[in-house]
Design a protein around this motif. Structure first.
Motif, PDB file in Angstrom:
ATOM      1  N   THR A 162       0.843  -1.196   0.000  1.00 14.83           N
ATOM      2  CA  THR A 162       0.000   0.000   0.000  1.00 14.83           C
ATOM      3  C   THR A 162       0.882   1.251   0.000  1.00 14.83           C
ATOM      4  OG1 THR A 162      -0.140   0.147   2.416  1.00 14.83           O
ATOM      5  CG2 THR A 162      -1.813  -1.194   1.272  1.00 14.83           C
ATOM      6  N   VAL A 163       0.374   2.311  -0.600  1.00 18.05           N
ATOM      7  CA  VAL A 163       1.114   3.569  -0.701  1.00 18.05           C
ATOM      8  C   VAL A 163       0.296   4.678  -0.047  1.00 18.05           C
ATOM      9  CG1 VAL A 163       2.206   5.221  -2.270  1.00 18.05           C
ATOM     10  CG2 VAL A 163       2.115   2.793  -2.882  1.00 18.05           C
ATOM     11  N   SER A 164       0.967   5.522   0.711  1.00 19.24           N
ATOM     12  CA  SER A 164       0.305   6.677   1.317  1.00 19.24           C
ATOM     13  C   SER A 164       1.278   7.848   1.339  1.00 19.24           C
ATOM     14  CB  SER A 164      -0.187   6.367   2.739  1.00 19.24           C
ATOM     15  OG  SER A 164       0.908   6.071   3.589  1.00 19.24           O
ATOM     16  N   VAL A 165       0.743   9.034   1.563  1.00 21.61           N
ATOM     17  CA  VAL A 165       1.586  10.220   1.689  1.00 21.61           C
ATOM     18  C   VAL A 165       1.237  10.944   2.978  1.00 21.61           C
ATOM     19  CG1 VAL A 165       2.021  10.615  -0.755  1.00 21.61           C
ATOM     20  CG2 VAL A 165      -0.063  11.534   0.290  1.00 21.61           C
ATOM     21  N   LEU A 166       2.221  11.627   3.514  1.00 23.65           N
ATOM     22  CA  LEU A 166       1.997  12.479   4.680  1.00 23.65           C
ATOM     23  C   LEU A 166       1.990  13.918   4.199  1.00 23.65           C
ATOM     24  CD1 LEU A 166       1.663  12.204   7.798  1.00 23.65           C
ATOM     25  CD2 LEU A 166       4.075  12.828   7.982  1.00 23.65           C
ATOM     26  N   VAL A 167       0.847  14.561   4.367  1.00 28.66           N
ATOM     27  CA  VAL A 167       0.667  15.941   3.913  1.00 28.66           C
ATOM     28  C   VAL A 167       0.230  16.782   5.109  1.00 28.66           C
ATOM     29  CG1 VAL A 167      -0.503  17.462   2.284  1.00 28.66           C
ATOM     30  CG2 VAL A 167      -0.053  15.088   1.658  1.00 28.66           C
ATOM     31  N   ALA A 168       1.094  17.679   5.562  1.00 29.77           N
ATOM     32  CA  ALA A 168       0.767  18.536   6.706  1.00 29.77           C
ATOM     33  C   ALA A 168       0.268  17.708   7.889  1.00 29.77           C
ATOM     34  CB  ALA A 168      -0.245  19.595   6.312  1.00 29.77           C
ATOM     35  N   SER A 169       0.994  16.632   8.214  1.00 33.14           N
ATOM     36  CA  SER A 169       0.700  15.746   9.342  1.00 33.14           C
ATOM     37  C   SER A 169      -0.540  14.868   9.143  1.00 33.14           C
ATOM     38  CB  SER A 169       0.545  16.545  10.652  1.00 33.14           C
ATOM     39  OG  SER A 169       1.718  17.272  10.927  1.00 33.14           O
ATOM     40  N   VAL A 170      -1.116  14.874   7.936  1.00 27.96           N
ATOM     41  CA  VAL A 170      -2.273  14.037   7.630  1.00 27.96           C
ATOM     42  C   VAL A 170      -1.838  12.944   6.661  1.00 27.96           C
ATOM     43  CG1 VAL A 170      -4.588  13.977   6.630  1.00 27.96           C
ATOM     44  CG2 VAL A 170      -3.866  15.962   7.974  1.00 27.96           C
TER      45      VAL A 170
END
Length: 252
Positions: free
Chosen positions: A221-229
């Motif tokens: 699975t792939v995810s990103v961290l954007v502004a702590s989200v």
């Protein structure tokens, strides 16, 4: 034929102004608004339909003293648009004429409004509209997006938006200071902001590459961290996102 918007917080004054404008043969249509926020909402609708659309606004007849955002402040906001509507100030106060014309007002009409004086203001607006047909209808400000918050229209810098979340025909804009719901589909914002570094990572999410802090890979699975989200990245968008992030960091 001019498409007009009259703005005045005093109902009798607004009705009188609407009556006089309706009677002028150069006015094709006219609507009223009781404050600047309502007027900006109406102009924003014109933005969505475009210069040839049924909601287009050519000229705004604008009072100055109003609760909340006053007429001068509203006119100042309109100057931020690439192609703002023409502005005619209609007011009981003489002391703001210099400021009004500094804001490129077409005319400055004093109350009580005389039919002949208003007709002169309409004539000037019509001549300008005919001479420069691209001026009256504005385009989106590429650096800001208008949002409504507590009855006040505000302009959020696009560079402050970290990610966008789909809500049907609406979209929720997220910044470091909170979020705002706007009546614009995610697909429209994706197209509008493609060149501003925004990329689709999921059917529900659009992210600003400059605000992506981490790309996470975990058991396929792939995810990103954007502004702590943390936001999930769909399989179909994972490769494109990874390539874009690599280009951003390597400059290639």
């Amino acid at each position: 034929m001019l498409r007009a918007l009259a703005v005045d917080d005093e109902r009798p004054s607004l009705e009188e102004l609407l009556y006089l404008l309706h009677a002028d043969p150069r006015i094709g249509s006219v609507e009223g608004a009781s404050d600047a926020t309502e007027a900006l909402r109406r102009i924003n609708r014109a933005l969505e339909t475009g210069p040839a659309g049924p909601d287009a606004v050519d000229v705004v007849f604008l009072d100055i003293h109003m609760p909340g955002l006053d007429g001068l402040e509203m006119a100042r906001l309109l100057t931020g648009f690439a192609r703002p509507p023409l502005v005619v100030f209609v007011t009981a106060h003489e002391g703001f004429a210099v400021q009004a014309f500094d804001l490129k007002a077409v005319d400055y009409v004093l109350k009580p409004v005389r039919r002949e004086r208003l007709a002169e203001a309409v004539r000037r607006a019509a001549e300008l509209r005919e001479a420069t047909p691209l001026i009256p209808v504005h385009e989106p400000d590429p650096d800001h997006i208008s949002v409504e918050l507590g009855g006040v229209m505000r302009f959020v810098p696009v560079e402050d938006i970290t990610h966008v979340e789909a809500h049907g025909d609406y979209a929720r804009l997220h910044t470091a200071h909170g979020s705002h719901l706007v009546r614009i589909p995610l697909s429209t914002l994706e197209e509008r902001w493609r060149t501003r570094g925004f990329v689709r990572i999921h059917r529900r999410h659009l992210v600003a590459l400059r605000h992506v802090d981490e790309l996470r890979l975990d058991a396929g699975t792939v995810s990103v961290l954007v502004a702590s989200v943390e936001l999930q990245v769909s399989r179909r968008h994972a490769r494109e996102l990874r390539d874009l992030l690599m280009r951003r960091t390597t400059g290639r």
